[in-house]
Each structure stands twice: as C-alpha cells, then as structure tokens.
Design a protein around this motif. Sequence first.
Motif, PDB file in Angstrom:
ATOM      1  N   VAL A  48      37.442  41.806  38.473  1.00 51.04           N
ATOM      2  CA  VAL A  48      38.683  41.605  39.203  1.00 51.04           C
ATOM      3  C   VAL A  48      38.461  42.095  40.628  1.00 51.04           C
ATOM      4  CG1 VAL A  48      41.131  42.197  39.307  1.00 51.04           C
ATOM      5  CG2 VAL A  48      40.018  41.833  37.091  1.00 51.04           C
ATOM      6  N   ARG A  49      38.553  41.193  41.589  1.00 54.14           N
ATOM      7  CA  ARG A  49      38.240  41.530  42.981  1.00 54.14           C
ATOM      8  C   ARG A  49      39.381  42.209  43.703  1.00 54.14           C
ATOM      9  NH1 ARG A  49      38.662  35.821  46.358  1.00 54.14           N
ATOM     10  NH2 ARG A  49      38.981  37.128  48.070  1.00 54.14           N
ATOM     11  N   LYS A  50      40.621  41.991  43.235  1.00 59.12           N
ATOM     12  CA  LYS A  50      41.776  42.638  43.854  1.00 59.12           C
ATOM     13  C   LYS A  50      42.963  42.564  42.899  1.00 59.12           C
ATOM     14  CE  LYS A  50      42.969  38.448  46.420  1.00 59.12           C
ATOM     15  NZ  LYS A  50      43.189  37.878  47.725  1.00 59.12           N
ATOM     16  N   ALA A  51      43.810  43.556  42.980  1.00 65.09           N
ATOM     17  CA  ALA A  51      45.037  43.541  42.186  1.00 65.09           C
ATOM     18  C   ALA A  51      46.004  42.537  42.811  1.00 65.09           C
ATOM     19  CB  ALA A  51      45.663  44.932  42.160  1.00 65.09           C
ATOM     20  N   MET A  52      46.799  41.902  41.966  1.00 62.41           N
ATOM     21  CA  MET A  52      47.794  40.947  42.450  1.00 62.41           C
ATOM     22  C   MET A  52      49.085  41.154  41.668  1.00 62.41           C
ATOM     23  SD  MET A  52      45.457  37.509  42.988  1.00 62.41           S
ATOM     24  CE  MET A  52      46.600  36.712  44.116  1.00 62.41           C
ATOM     25  N   ASP A  53      50.205  40.963  42.340  1.00 58.14           N
ATOM     26  CA  ASP A  53      51.507  41.144  41.696  1.00 58.14           C
ATOM     27  C   ASP A  53      51.706  40.219  40.506  1.00 58.14           C
ATOM     28  OD1 ASP A  53      52.188  43.117  43.504  1.00 58.14           O
ATOM     29  OD2 ASP A  53      53.321  41.756  44.807  1.00 58.14           O
ATOM     30  N   SER A  54      51.060  39.061  40.525  1.00 53.75           N
ATOM     31  CA  SER A  54      51.255  38.069  39.470  1.00 53.75           C
ATOM     32  C   SER A  54      50.355  38.288  38.255  1.00 53.75           C
ATOM     33  CB  SER A  54      51.028  36.666  40.031  1.00 53.75           C
ATOM     34  OG  SER A  54      49.725  36.573  40.570  1.00 53.75           O
ATOM     35  N   SER A  55      49.652  39.428  38.217  1.00 57.02           N
ATOM     36  CA  SER A  55      48.695  39.661  37.138  1.00 57.02           C
ATOM     37  C   SER A  55      48.648  41.136  36.749  1.00 57.02           C
ATOM     38  CB  SER A  55      47.307  39.213  37.602  1.00 57.02           C
ATOM     39  OG  SER A  55      46.310  39.612  36.691  1.00 57.02           O
ATOM     40  N   VAL A  89      45.044  36.601  28.603  1.00 57.77           N
ATOM     41  CA  VAL A  89      46.087  36.529  29.626  1.00 57.77           C
ATOM     42  C   VAL A  89      45.718  35.459  30.646  1.00 57.77           C
ATOM     43  CG1 VAL A  89      46.766  38.954  29.374  1.00 57.77           C
ATOM     44  CG2 VAL A  89      45.038  38.344  31.058  1.00 57.77           C
ATOM     45  N   VAL A  90      46.729  34.990  31.338  1.00 57.85           N
ATOM     46  CA  VAL A  90      46.527  34.051  32.442  1.00 57.85           C
ATOM     47  C   VAL A  90      46.507  34.863  33.723  1.00 57.85           C
ATOM     48  CG1 VAL A  90      47.525  32.105  33.700  1.00 57.85           C
ATOM     49  CG2 VAL A  90      47.620  32.151  31.205  1.00 57.85           C
ATOM     50  N   ALA A  91      45.494  34.613  34.557  1.00 58.78           N
ATOM     51  CA  ALA A  91      45.345  35.355  35.812  1.00 58.78           C
ATOM     52  C   ALA A  91      45.023  34.380  36.941  1.00 58.78           C
ATOM     53  CB  ALA A  91      44.225  36.386  35.680  1.00 58.78           C
TER      54      ALA A  91
END
Length: 122
Positions: A48-55, A89-91
Amino acid sequence: MAKTKLNAQREHRIEMEIVVDAYTEEERALSWHCYLDEQLSFPFKASVRKAMDSSPLPTGEHVLVTGLAHEDLCRVGIFVWVRWGERDVVAPLAQIDPLNGDKATRVAVADWHYWRDQGYAF
C-alpha cells in the motif's frame, strides 16, 4: 498532491492507446477499465503506497491483488480486489504498488498512478 514530472512516452501511450476516442467521463472510465483488464495479470503481491479515505488499508501493508473490480464500480476511479489478512476488500488501484507481477502489469499500474498523480480525471 504535487504533479509528477511529465513523461512524454507515457503521455503518448495514454492519449493514443488508452483514452483515444474517449470524449466523456464514462467513455474514459470504460477505456481505462478495458486497458487495465487486458494488461493486469492476477494475482500479484503489492504494498500500500498511501492511505486513502476510501480504503481501510494502511500505508506499507502488504496485500495480494486478486482481480479488477466490476466496471460499474470503476466509474469514479479504478478499484481492485485485494486479499488483506483474512478479508477480501475493494481498494483503489491508486493506493497499490506491485511488488511482483509481469512487466505489463507493472507498466499498466504505473500508467494509472501517473494519470492520477498528474491530476487527470475521467
């Protein structure tokens, strides 16, 4: 987010092979989905290269990418199915960096990252 340096070869590929003749948001989304569906080989390991609000996935986490999400979901962005621990999960693909996979997979994911990092949108 700051734009990445322009890459003439990548810009040309995106314009002439991926979104060529795609004039609306829906057409560009479908064009990207079709391109990625043809290029990505599953499964592949990724971080995971960066955290995102949608994941729910945290930065640095390792996952197994198992497939491309249905095109209906990909009308707002490109999403993939990942195996995270015991869950599927969908990311967002923008969140995923391949750790292995064939060259076509790595290039296609890099194309999507470039598109997003430039601030382009459907």
